[in-house]
Design a protein around this motif. Sequence first.
Motif, PDB file in Angstrom:
ATOM      1  N   ARG A   1       1.224  -1.498  -0.067  1.00 37.26           N
ATOM      2  CA  ARG A   1      -0.204  -0.086   0.138  1.00 37.26           C
ATOM      3  C   ARG A   1       0.366   0.871   0.077  1.00 37.26           C
ATOM      4  O   ARG A   1       0.384   2.604  -1.044  1.00 37.26           O
ATOM      5  CB  ARG A   1      -1.198   0.221   1.161  1.00 37.26           C
TER       6      ARG A   1
ATOM      7  N   GLU B   1       4.171   1.774  -0.812  1.00 34.88           N
ATOM      8  CA  GLU B   1       4.423   1.791  -2.441  1.00 34.88           C
ATOM      9  C   GLU B   1       3.967   2.175  -3.584  1.00 34.88           C
ATOM     10  O   GLU B   1       3.499   2.834  -4.369  1.00 34.88           O
ATOM     11  CB  GLU B   1       5.452   0.402  -2.971  1.00 34.88           C
ATOM     12  N   GLN B   2       2.325   2.266  -3.211  1.00 27.64           N
ATOM     13  CA  GLN B   2       1.167   2.075  -4.609  1.00 27.64           C
ATOM     14  C   GLN B   2       1.044   3.964  -4.495  1.00 27.64           C
ATOM     15  O   GLN B   2       1.138   4.304  -4.861  1.00 27.64           O
ATOM     16  CB  GLN B   2       0.169   1.422  -4.142  1.00 27.64           C
ATOM     17  N   GLU B   3       1.109   3.740  -2.501  1.00 29.31           N
ATOM     18  CA  GLU B   3       0.990   5.668  -2.129  1.00 29.31           C
ATOM     19  C   GLU B   3       2.255   6.446  -2.603  1.00 29.31           C
ATOM     20  O   GLU B   3       1.924   7.684  -3.465  1.00 29.31           O
ATOM     21  CB  GLU B   3       0.734   5.685  -0.818  1.00 29.31           C
TER      22      GLU B   3
ATOM     23  N   GLU C   1       1.788   6.795  -7.506  1.00 26.63           N
ATOM     24  CA  GLU C   1       0.875   7.711  -7.035  1.00 26.63           C
ATOM     25  C   GLU C   1       1.735   9.063  -6.685  1.00 26.63           C
ATOM     26  O   GLU C   1       1.050  10.072  -7.713  1.00 26.63           O
ATOM     27  CB  GLU C   1      -0.673   7.909  -5.688  1.00 26.63           C
TER      28      GLU C   1
END
Length: 155
Positions: free
Chosen positions: A41, A43-45, A48
Amino acid sequence: MEYNKNRNSRRSWNNRHGASERKEDQERREARNARREALAREEQENIESIRHFKQNMPECPRCHKPITELSSALAEKGTGEPVHFDCVLEYLQSKEKLMPGQKISYIGQGRFAILYFPNVNDPKNFTIERIIEWEERDKKYEWRSQMASLFSQVR
């Protein structure tokens, strides 16, 4: 019969002991999976945040090209918009009449200086002849705050 009785009691103890070990193993696996999910999560943030940053690159008001290295940009005089460092340096070099042995150099904190080198071959020996204040010293620019906030999200 005696043998079977002991054997059954051993099985019973082993089953109970094995069950507690299995439960501990399951808890460790769940904790490890939770850590992996949290990292995914995060890493995804980060991805983004980088995508948002790249999509909102400002345009230099002097050359009208995107500013990809916002960390090296300066604030434009008067407007405070980000401007390429090289565009400011080019502008100052065209505006200032430099004598032989003089050079414009960035000295930090939004300031440039006209340096005089008595011996051009000795770059360590110079004097500052004049300071050019490009950015207001105590002013905080919105785009720098946004950039700092985005960079703090990306590790």
